[in-house]
Design a protein around this motif. Structure first.
Motif, PDB file in Angstrom:
ATOM      1  N   ARG B  96       0.841  -1.204   0.000  1.00 50.56           N
ATOM      2  CA  ARG B  96       0.000   0.000   0.000  1.00 50.56           C
ATOM      3  C   ARG B  96       0.871   1.246   0.000  1.00 50.56           C
ATOM      4  O   ARG B  96       1.973   1.243   0.548  1.00 50.56           O
ATOM      5  CB  ARG B  96      -0.856   0.048   1.278  1.00 50.56           C
ATOM      6  CG  ARG B  96      -1.834  -1.078   1.438  1.00 50.56           C
ATOM      7  CD  ARG B  96      -2.374  -1.077   2.856  1.00 50.56           C
ATOM      8  NE  ARG B  96      -3.380  -2.108   3.067  1.00 50.56           N
ATOM      9  CZ  ARG B  96      -3.874  -2.418   4.265  1.00 50.56           C
ATOM     10  NH1 ARG B  96      -3.437  -1.788   5.352  1.00 50.56           N
ATOM     11  NH2 ARG B  96      -4.780  -3.357   4.381  1.00 50.56           N
ATOM     12  N   VAL B 117      -4.102   1.207  -3.193  1.00 45.41           N
ATOM     13  CA  VAL B 117      -4.095  -0.260  -3.126  1.00 45.41           C
ATOM     14  C   VAL B 117      -4.214  -0.902  -4.494  1.00 45.41           C
ATOM     15  O   VAL B 117      -4.679  -0.271  -5.457  1.00 45.41           O
ATOM     16  CB  VAL B 117      -5.259  -0.786  -2.237  1.00 45.41           C
ATOM     17  CG1 VAL B 117      -5.106  -0.333  -0.801  1.00 45.41           C
ATOM     18  CG2 VAL B 117      -6.614  -0.346  -2.793  1.00 45.41           C
ATOM     19  N   GLU B 122      -5.547  -6.497  -2.356  1.00 48.78           N
ATOM     20  CA  GLU B 122      -6.177  -5.956  -1.153  1.00 48.78           C
ATOM     21  C   GLU B 122      -7.446  -6.731  -0.769  1.00 48.78           C
ATOM     22  O   GLU B 122      -7.735  -6.928   0.409  1.00 48.78           O
ATOM     23  CB  GLU B 122      -6.497  -4.465  -1.377  1.00 48.78           C
ATOM     24  CG  GLU B 122      -6.846  -3.697  -0.129  1.00 48.78           C
ATOM     25  CD  GLU B 122      -5.676  -3.564   0.867  1.00 48.78           C
ATOM     26  OE1 GLU B 122      -4.516  -3.733   0.490  1.00 48.78           O
ATOM     27  OE2 GLU B 122      -5.970  -3.311   2.050  1.00 48.78           O
ATOM     28  N   PHE B 198      -9.776   5.143  -0.485  1.00 49.92           N
ATOM     29  CA  PHE B 198      -8.886   4.276  -1.263  1.00 49.92           C
ATOM     30  C   PHE B 198      -8.794   4.740  -2.720  1.00 49.92           C
ATOM     31  O   PHE B 198      -9.823   5.111  -3.317  1.00 49.92           O
ATOM     32  CB  PHE B 198      -9.409   2.832  -1.265  1.00 49.92           C
ATOM     33  CG  PHE B 198      -9.508   2.248   0.103  1.00 49.92           C
ATOM     34  CD1 PHE B 198      -8.427   1.587   0.679  1.00 49.92           C
ATOM     35  CD2 PHE B 198     -10.683   2.365   0.843  1.00 49.92           C
ATOM     36  CE1 PHE B 198      -8.520   1.045   1.958  1.00 49.92           C
ATOM     37  CE2 PHE B 198     -10.788   1.825   2.112  1.00 49.92           C
ATOM     38  CZ  PHE B 198      -9.702   1.173   2.673  1.00 49.92           C
TER      39      PHE B 198
END
Lengths: 227, 402
Positions: B96, B117, B122, B198
């Motif tokens: 990450r 990610v 992930e 994210f």
């Protein structure tokens, strides 16, 4: 005949604002096979004398000698053994264990003596036959009449094969027929099994049957009559 | 014979004994259920921490977590990642990139932790994919962003909304880019949701001017491997920071470590209340049988035997109530352990502190053993005072009452 029980200058005083001399300088000898009634009015010291002989109470002065042994020299545990192995108690209020059956009430005290199972079984049968209650062997005390309960109490008292039985007012709660039956049983056991019986009583029916009558008044022996 | 007498004495007053047995059963049931409930909450929280937030173990540059500066990358992170994904103890490891950013919508702005990610990796390490309510867990293009429902509410966003993300690059330059919301998720921890978004790892690396990862999250096959694996990895990567979830979320570790003590105290409080109830009942049973007990002593039963008889009666009373309570507790925990207890009525409060609104109680076998041991102690403690009273009894006093 030998002295089973002997008291020498036995005194028991309850201290208070006015001290009460429940037993006052009592000299008494009880021999083998006696069928003795200790009589007197209420408060004369009958029960106290019985308790002192039974090792349930300690004298203020004097001695209780049983088979040559002074009870005052016994430790608490030896006194328990003394009561378990040498004395049978019969109380006025029967005092059977209510949660146990007739058989178990008698069995219980013999188990405290750690007797063999077979021996216990035989003794129960023998005793219940003696007191004529074999048919009630599995009944609980609550299912028996007062007279029957007292006969079970006698059987329990005799189960340990004691040297003597102390019976405190055993007929006080019984009707005449039950009292008579109970006394018949006790008399027969006294004669056939040579068990010494000592009663504290003021019941004339017991006094009539006793072969010796010791009369107490204010803690003192005022008469001792052999019939 | 002693057992027989004690057992029958217990049932001499059926109603009274049944009430005490019921009180013991309810107390034990309540205690076990509270333990199970608390353990369920803890267990779920730990699972959430592991599967949603931090995974089992994380690797960072030693200085990275001090200020999250992009320059503190994990050197050779890709080869480390490859090695980890070949380790039998590792279920999956995911690289990450992480940056503390400012995210702004047309209406408001907020500081968040932006995590870059690779969705394929992930999704095998965390369960965020399963928490997506709208859109998809994936990036339709490099400028897609996945945000939480909480952040959407705060910034007034919806699927497809545009946001501008501003951050500091590795060279300390301020850099910004626009993203469109491609997915909206919701976990049971609103604090986490509010502060986490994210994006695609490659996109974030470009913005941060990085070529390595900042963080490697590792999910293990077994919780039992946690401590040995962390020690092993620390030894293997001495110049990196290797921490398990216990170090990454220390508050959670303290909670787990003190849970046993807290639960023990709760159980003892319940048992203490029961002790008084049992003592009261047994004392009553002894006092009303004082003549009978006196007679037993008079005819030659030693006081130790009488003491033992009362202890036995108390133990029997507890021995009837306790298994009923434990069985009830087991049934309740088993049932609610699979069906869950819905606490959605207080969901906001629960989620605010990171707890799930549906609790699945759980209790391991050793806890049942521990409770059973406590109950044995309870029975013995409860019996001592009533039994001691019989030791004080003088046969002659009881005889005089006959």
């Amino acid at each position: 005949m030998k002295n089973v029980i002997e008291t020498k200058n036995l005194c028991k005083t309850y201290e208070g604002v006015i001290p009460i001399h429940a037993v006052n300088d009592v000299d008494l000898q009880i021999q083998d096979d006696e069928f003795t009634a200790i009589v007197g009015p209420s408060g004369s010291g009958k029960s106290t004398l019985l308790n002192l002989i039974g090792g349930l109470d300690h004298p203020t002065s004097g001695e209780v000698i049983v088979n040559g042994h002074d009870l005052s020299e016994f430790s608490e545990s030896k006194l328990i053994d003394y009561r378990l192995y040498h004395i049978g108690f019969v109380f006025q209020a029967y005092n059977l264990i209510p949660v146990l059956t007739v058989r178990e009430n008698i069995e219980f005290i013999m188990m405290l003596q750690k007797r063999k199972k077979e021996d216990i079984k035989n003794r129960i049968h023998e005793l219940l036959e003696e007191v004529d209650l074999l048919d009630k062997i599995n009944k609980r005390p609550s299912e028996l009449s007062g007279g029957q309960q007292q006969r079970v109490a006698v059987a329990r008292a005799l189960a340990t094969k004691p040297e003597f039985v102390l019976a405190d007012e055993p007929t006080a709660n019984l009707d005449s027929k039950s009292a008579s039956n109970l006394l018949d049983t006790m008399e027969r056991l006294n004669k056939e099994e040579s068990i010494t019986f000592i009663f504290s009583t003021h019941d004339q029916r017991v006094i009539d049957r006793a072969r010796r009558v010791v009369t107490l008044e204010d803690g003192k022996i005022i008469s001792d009559v052999q019939k | 014979m002693m057992f027989k007498i004690s057992w029958r004495n217990v049932w001499r007053h059926k109603t009274r004994s049944l009430i005490v047995i019921l009180a013991i059963a309810v107390g034990v049931w309540a205690g076990i259920f509270i333990l199970g409930f608390y353990m369920g909450i803890m267990d779920q929280r730990i699972q959430d921490v592991i599967k949603t937030e931090v995974s089992h173990v994380q690797i960072h540059h030693k200085l990275f977590t001090q200020n999250y500066h992009p320059k503190f990358q994990i050197k050779n992170s890709r080869s480390i990642l490859e090695d980890l994904n070949h380790d039998a103890r590792v279920k999956r490891a995911s690289g990450r990139n992480v940056s503390m950013v400012m995210i702004a919508s047309a209406n408001a702005s907020s500081g968040v932790k932006l995590i870059g990610v690779n969705p394929d990796d992930e999704s095998q390490v965390t369960v965020i994919k399963d928490k997506v309510l709208e859109g998809v867990y994936g990036f339709q293009n490099s400028n897609s962003i996945i945000v939480s429902r909480k952040l959407c509410d705060k910034l007034k966003l919806k699927l497809g909304s545009k946001v501008v993300v501003t951050m500091q690059s590795k060279s300390n330059e301020l850099t910004a880019d626009a993203f469109r919301v491609s997915g909206i998720y919701k976990t049971s921890n609103t604090k986490y949701d509010e502060a986490t978004a994210f994006v695609q790892d490659e996109k974030l690396q470009t913005l941060l001017e990085c070529d390595d990862y900042h963080e490697i999250a590792i999910l293990l096959n077994s919780n039992d491997d946690l401590d040995p694996f962390t020690t092993y990895l620390s030894g293997k990567l001495p110049d990196k920071s290797v921490e398990s979830w216990k170090d990454l979320v220390p508050g959670m570790r303290y909670m787990v470590e003190t849970a046993d003590q807290s639960l023990g105290i709760i159980m003892w409080i319940i048992l203490l209340a029961l002790v008084f109830g049992i003592i009261n009942t047994m004392l009553m049973a002894v006092l009303e049988r004082i003549r009978e007990i006196g007679m037993l002593v008079a005819i030659g039963m030693s006081k130790i035997r009488v003491f033992f008889m009362i202890v036995l009666e108390t133990v029997m009373l507890v021995s009837v109530g306790a298994p009923i309570g434990m069985l009830l507790g087991y049934i309740f925990i088993t049932y609610f352990g699979s069906h869950g207890i819905d606490l959605s009525i207080v969901s906001e409060g629960m989620e605010e502190f990171g707890y799930a609104t549906i609790v699945y109680p759980t209790l391991d076998f050793s806890s049942y053993i521990k409770v059973a041991t406590q109950l044995v102690v309870l029975a013995i403690v409860s019996s001592i005072y009533p039994a001691w009273r019989t030791l004080q009894l003088k046969a002659i006093d009881a005889i005089r009452k006959i």
